[in-house]
Write an enzyme that holds these catalytic residues in place. Sequence first.
Site, PDB file in Angstrom:
ATOM      1  CG  ASP A  27       3.039  -0.542  -6.468  1.00  0.00           C
ATOM      2  OD1 ASP A  27       2.601   0.272  -7.297  1.00  0.00           O
ATOM      3  OD2 ASP A  27       3.671  -1.561  -6.800  1.00  0.00           O
ATOM      4  CG  ASP A  55      -6.893  -3.959   6.238  1.00  0.00           C
ATOM      5  OD1 ASP A  55      -5.857  -3.489   6.740  1.00  0.00           O
ATOM      6  OD2 ASP A  55      -7.652  -4.714   6.858  1.00  0.00           O
TER       7      ASP A  55
END
Length: 422
Positions: free
Chosen positions: A308, A284
């Site tokens: 992804d 993150d």
Amino acid sequence: MSKISKQNGILNVPDMVTIPFIEGDGVGAEVTPVSQLVVNAAVEKAYGGTRRIEWMEVLAGGKAYEKTGCWLPDETIQAFREYLIGIKGPLTTPIGEGIRSLNVALRQELDLFVCLRPVRWFRGVVSPVKEPQKVDMFIFRENTEDIYAGIEWKAGTEEAKKFLRFLTEEMGVKKVRFPETSSFGVKPVSREGSQRLVRAAIEFALQNRLPSVTLVHKGNIMKFTEGGFKLWGYEVAEKDFPQQTFTMPQFDRIKKESGEVAANRAMAEAISEGKIIVKDVIADAFLQNTLLMPEEYSVIATLNLNGDYISDQLAAMVGGIGIAPGANINYLSGHAIFEATHGTAPNIAGKNVVNPSSLILSSVMMLDYIGWKEAAQSIVKAMEETFESGQATRDLARLMPGGKCLSTAEFGDVIINQLIKC
Ligand code: NAD
């Protein structure tokens, strides 16, 4: 027919080489011929007829189903196995045919464990970020493990109930919040899988003289899977590349033993000696940092699901889906399939408006991979000049101030004219 082979770790590429290709569904019929014309022109220009690609069509997707009744015929997999390197347009994901995805099936059959996505910006292309020129990264996404292994059970099924019983009765798990209505998925992450990926990323950084490899993970939450990836990644750097890398754990050890000044000095020395800095960051924070300081990152090694998300965010930062190339590679066997990263775009198929840049740039990756670097570079240069002059397909041209909108075929012609001129 001339086949590429790999012996003693070295790729042998004949001058007249056969490359199997899948045209692809939907817009595949438009982007594939254009990309081949561009590649042929670049090879001709670079080698004046002493090297040539013979394109050999193999079937997959809708075209294969129409002709053979099978979405992914064995002959296609066999051709990629035999010829080692191939390229493909986008493929429809068949619904309700028992195949999860043709792309996934190809990756699994050939154990293509790296999904490589280079991300760079072309001057002239409109970007949502202020300094897109600072984005220059290579994503090494693990392609065979993680939650993508497809091991999951739907809530309410016998399998889900059995798995729940195993968890609670045999493993003593008490943390499932709503046991009766939960679906379950399994996330396998192995030392072998992680290390072959990180090893490939470090070797790529070495070959291309890139400054760093960053391991992106969520090891703070998933300690043994994502955390394992980080630890195993550092292990491979320190054990297999002790002379060529400097890792953050090394930095921390020096800091603990000799203080921060000594650790900073060791880091500065490593950089001046051209060593690759191997570091890690939580996924993150990484996504935030790529927006705030993209210049901090070069080669990225990460697990399947993180990869992804990261690929799409970074692609968006430099112009989006029509311009993002990719490849699935097994660096050990040499097998590689280069691909358009976008889908079949059924809403624009047949209209001659699709952007062929993704497949053209994937072809550039393929030329680089087989060592035909002059041809690869000439295409990149021609694309740089084309975008800089404000010419592009509709998806990009409509955002460029004063942009000239070209059809798919016209875009290919402009690139070819540009590379012939250079
Ligand atoms: P998509 O990528 O086909 O389209 C998403 C949007 O982007 C559409 O608006 C489309 O017009 C646009 N777009 C995509 N590529 C473009 C290009 N080169 N130039 C200009 N615009 C472009 O995604 P989707 O609609 O979610 O999927 C359609 C089909 O493609 C599905 O069957 C899906 O499974 C398949 N798919 C295949 C691949 C692959 O083969 N690698 C990847 C993604 C999706």
